[in-house]
Design a protein around this motif. Structure first.
Motif, PDB file in Angstrom:
ATOM      1  N   GLY A 194       6.753  11.599  14.141  1.00 14.17           N
ATOM      2  CA  GLY A 194       7.251  10.243  14.246  1.00 14.17           C
ATOM      3  C   GLY A 194       7.908   9.819  12.952  1.00 14.17           C
ATOM      4  N   GLU A 195       8.991   9.099  13.069  1.00 11.44           N
ATOM      5  CA  GLU A 195       9.762   8.749  11.878  1.00 11.44           C
ATOM      6  C   GLU A 195       9.009   7.803  10.957  1.00 11.44           C
ATOM      7  N   TYR A 196       9.396   7.854   9.681  1.00 13.23           N
ATOM      8  CA  TYR A 196       8.884   6.963   8.635  1.00 13.23           C
ATOM      9  C   TYR A 196       7.375   7.108   8.421  1.00 13.23           C
ATOM     10  N   LEU A 197       6.907   8.321   8.379  1.00 13.96           N
ATOM     11  CA  LEU A 197       5.484   8.603   8.196  1.00 13.96           C
ATOM     12  C   LEU A 197       5.014   8.202   6.804  1.00 13.96           C
ATOM     13  N   GLY A 198       3.905   7.480   6.736  1.00 14.19           N
ATOM     14  CA  GLY A 198       3.151   7.313   5.500  1.00 14.19           C
ATOM     15  C   GLY A 198       3.799   6.493   4.407  1.00 14.19           C
ATOM     16  N   TRP A 199       4.726   5.621   4.740  1.00 13.56           N
ATOM     17  CA  TRP A 199       5.356   4.811   3.703  1.00 13.56           C
ATOM     18  C   TRP A 199       4.336   3.860   3.059  1.00 13.56           C
ATOM     19  N   HIS A 200       4.481   3.659   1.768  1.00 16.25           N
ATOM     20  CA  HIS A 200       3.646   2.720   1.002  1.00 16.25           C
ATOM     21  C   HIS A 200       2.170   3.094   1.021  1.00 16.25           C
ATOM     22  N   SER A 201       1.866   4.353   1.304  1.00 18.40           N
ATOM     23  CA  SER A 201       0.478   4.819   1.287  1.00 18.40           C
ATOM     24  C   SER A 201       0.043   5.138  -0.131  1.00 18.40           C
ATOM     25  N   ARG A 202      -1.263   5.174  -0.323  1.00 18.27           N
ATOM     26  CA  ARG A 202      -1.856   5.563  -1.598  1.00 18.27           C
ATOM     27  C   ARG A 202      -2.902   6.652  -1.329  1.00 18.27           C
ATOM     28  N   ARG A 203      -2.729   7.773  -2.011  1.00 17.45           N
ATOM     29  CA  ARG A 203      -3.665   8.902  -1.905  1.00 17.45           C
ATOM     30  C   ARG A 203      -3.755   9.436  -0.468  1.00 17.45           C
ATOM     31  N   LEU A 204      -2.631   9.559   0.178  1.00 15.37           N
ATOM     32  CA  LEU A 204      -2.540  10.243   1.465  1.00 15.37           C
ATOM     33  C   LEU A 204      -2.491  11.746   1.208  1.00 15.37           C
ATOM     34  N   ARG A 205      -3.347  12.495   1.910  1.00 17.02           N
ATOM     35  CA  ARG A 205      -3.424  13.953   1.728  1.00 17.02           C
ATOM     36  C   ARG A 205      -3.288  14.616   3.091  1.00 17.02           C
ATOM     37  N   LEU A 206      -2.345  15.531   3.207  1.00 15.67           N
ATOM     38  CA  LEU A 206      -2.097  16.262   4.444  1.00 15.67           C
ATOM     39  C   LEU A 206      -2.308  17.745   4.179  1.00 15.67           C
ATOM     40  N   VAL A 207      -3.194  18.383   4.954  1.00  5.72           N
ATOM     41  CA  VAL A 207      -3.570  19.774   4.732  1.00  5.72           C
ATOM     42  C   VAL A 207      -3.333  20.567   6.017  1.00  5.72           C
ATOM     43  N   ASN A 208      -2.545  21.636   5.924  1.00  2.00           N
ATOM     44  CA  ASN A 208      -2.255  22.493   7.083  1.00  2.00           C
ATOM     45  C   ASN A 208      -1.703  21.676   8.248  1.00  2.00           C
ATOM     46  N   CYS A 209      -0.766  20.801   7.969  1.00  2.43           N
ATOM     47  CA  CYS A 209      -0.213  19.923   8.991  1.00  2.43           C
ATOM     48  C   CYS A 209       1.246  20.271   9.280  1.00  2.43           C
ATOM     49  N   ARG A 210       1.636  20.054  10.535  1.00  5.84           N
ATOM     50  CA  ARG A 210       3.037  20.130  10.951  1.00  5.84           C
ATOM     51  C   ARG A 210       3.564  18.705  11.054  1.00  5.84           C
ATOM     52  N   ILE A 211       4.688  18.446  10.376  1.00  5.22           N
ATOM     53  CA  ILE A 211       5.208  17.087  10.247  1.00  5.22           C
ATOM     54  C   ILE A 211       6.598  17.023  10.863  1.00  5.22           C
ATOM     55  N   GLY A 212       6.847  15.986  11.680  1.00  8.86           N
ATOM     56  CA  GLY A 212       8.154  15.797  12.285  1.00  8.86           C
ATOM     57  C   GLY A 212       8.612  14.364  12.163  1.00  8.86           C
ATOM     58  N   GLY A 213       9.942  14.158  12.101  1.00  8.87           N
ATOM     59  CA  GLY A 213      10.491  12.814  12.074  1.00  8.87           C
ATOM     60  C   GLY A 213      11.251  12.509  10.803  1.00  8.87           C
ATOM     61  N   THR A 214      12.289  11.693  10.930  1.00  6.24           N
ATOM     62  CA  THR A 214      13.156  11.387   9.801  1.00  6.24           C
ATOM     63  C   THR A 214      12.460  10.573   8.718  1.00  6.24           C
ATOM     64  N   GLN A 215      12.905  10.742   7.501  1.00  5.01           N
ATOM     65  CA  GLN A 215      12.484   9.983   6.328  1.00  5.01           C
ATOM     66  C   GLN A 215      10.956   9.905   6.173  1.00  5.01           C
ATOM     67  N   PRO A 216      10.289  11.031   6.125  1.00  6.30           N
ATOM     68  CA  PRO A 216       8.837  11.004   5.977  1.00  6.30           C
ATOM     69  C   PRO A 216       8.408  10.763   4.532  1.00  6.30           C
ATOM     70  N   LEU A 217       7.301  10.075   4.373  1.00  7.56           N
ATOM     71  CA  LEU A 217       6.534  10.072   3.130  1.00  7.56           C
ATOM     72  C   LEU A 217       7.313   9.491   1.954  1.00  7.56           C
ATOM     73  N   CYS A 218       7.875   8.327   2.189  1.00 11.97           N
ATOM     74  CA  CYS A 218       8.610   7.609   1.141  1.00 11.97           C
ATOM     75  C   CYS A 218       7.765   6.463   0.589  1.00 11.97           C
ATOM     76  N   TYR A 219       8.039   6.081  -0.641  1.00 18.95           N
ATOM     77  CA  TYR A 219       7.322   4.989  -1.308  1.00 18.95           C
ATOM     78  C   TYR A 219       5.812   5.254  -1.374  1.00 18.95           C
ATOM     79  N   ALA A 220       5.414   6.517  -1.354  1.00 20.31           N
ATOM     80  CA  ALA A 220       3.996   6.875  -1.396  1.00 20.31           C
ATOM     81  C   ALA A 220       3.550   7.099  -2.840  1.00 20.31           C
TER      82      ALA A 220
END
Length: 282
Positions: A187-213
């Motif tokens: 899904g697009e725009y994953l995890g914006w403005h997050s703090r201490r987000l940790r992804l382990v052995n994950c498959r990620i889909g969607g535009t503009q992921p993980l910004c402003y983290a």
């Protein structure tokens, strides 16, 4: 514990303030607040059709039950719930609750569900139509999980998720201390403005992921082909397996991938602007 079986109740508050009850094959017809202000309740093979059946309830177990759409907002302001093998057709479930354990629960219309809850354990659960799921909740543990619905887990704190498939635009916004293991997140725009987000052995889909983290960590993750413009203005430590379409203006940290299509570092990058981007040697 008093046993009530094969009975039907309706109207206003038919079992108000009851305690130490075991309900078997009981039907709650349209009405309101059937089990409000109750404690120590067991419900097995029951059907709930009326609104607000479990409000201000302390200590209850729900097994093999059905909450029909008319039982909307069924469990609010309650604590110490164990629910298993139950179908929840009603929206707006689980609000302002403490200590929930849900096992093999199916929620096909999970609109505005699990808001402001604390101490949630879920295993082998499925939720659909789940926009704004888990808003402002904390202390969550999930294993074996399928979710379709946007804007999930916003403003959540202290979350651990394992073996999940999450299809959600704007998931994990403004979260703190979330870890996801062995899962698919699409899904697009994953995890914006997050703090201490940790992804382990994950498959990620969607535009503009993980910004402003802030303090983002990825370990042994893969990106789908639509994951472009990743990591804008994030501080990040990322180990990505496979290809990344594009990376744009990360603030700080290190990103390592097998290959990167485009690295965009332009005049809009923010200080300290010292993120190291490395491509592994074959």
């Amino acid at each position: 514990m008093e046993l009530i079986s094969d009975k039907t109740y309706g109207g206003e508050r038919p079992l108000f303030a009851a305690h130490d009850l075991q309900l078997e094959r009981v039907v709650i017809e349209p009405g309101e607040s059937a089990l409000k202000e109750c404690r120590n309740i067991v419900a097995r093979e029951c059907e709930f059709k009326g609104k607000y059946p479990f409000w201000h309830t302390d200590g209850f177990r729900v097994d093999n039950c059905i909450f029909r759409p008319g039982a909307r907002a069924a469990l609010w302001y309650s604590r110490n719930l164990e629910m298993s093998d139950t179908l929840v057709e009603a929206p707006k479930m689980f609000r302002e609750m403490d200590n929930l354990r849900l096992c093999r629960v199916n929620i096909p219309d999970a609109q505005e569900t699990l808001w402001h809850c604390r101490g949630v354990e879920m295993s082998e659960c499925r939720v659909e139509n789940a926009d704004y799921l888990f808003m402002h909740s904390r202390d969550i543990r999930i294993d074996g999980y399928l979710q379709h619905g946007n804007y999930s887990f916003q403003y959540c704190r202290n979350v651990e998720i394992r073996n999940a498939e999450i299809f959600s635009k704007d998931a994990f916004w403004n979260t703190e201390d979330v870890t996801v293991f062995d899962s698919r997140i699409e899904g697009e725009y994953l995890g914006w403005h997050s703090r201490r987000l940790r992804l382990v052995n994950c498959r990620i889909g969607g535009t503009q992921p993980l910004c402003y983290a802030t303090d983002l960590v990825l370990e042994n993750c893969t990106f789908d082909d639509d994951c472009d413009l990743a990591f804008e203005y994030s501080t990040v430590e990322a180990d990505i397996r496979g290809h990344v379409v594009s990376i744009k203006n990360p603030r700080s940290g290190r990103i390592e991938a097998d290959s990167v299509g485009e690295i965009i570092l332009d005049g809009n990058i923010k200080a300290p602007a010292d993120c190291k981007i490395a491509v592994r040697k074959a």
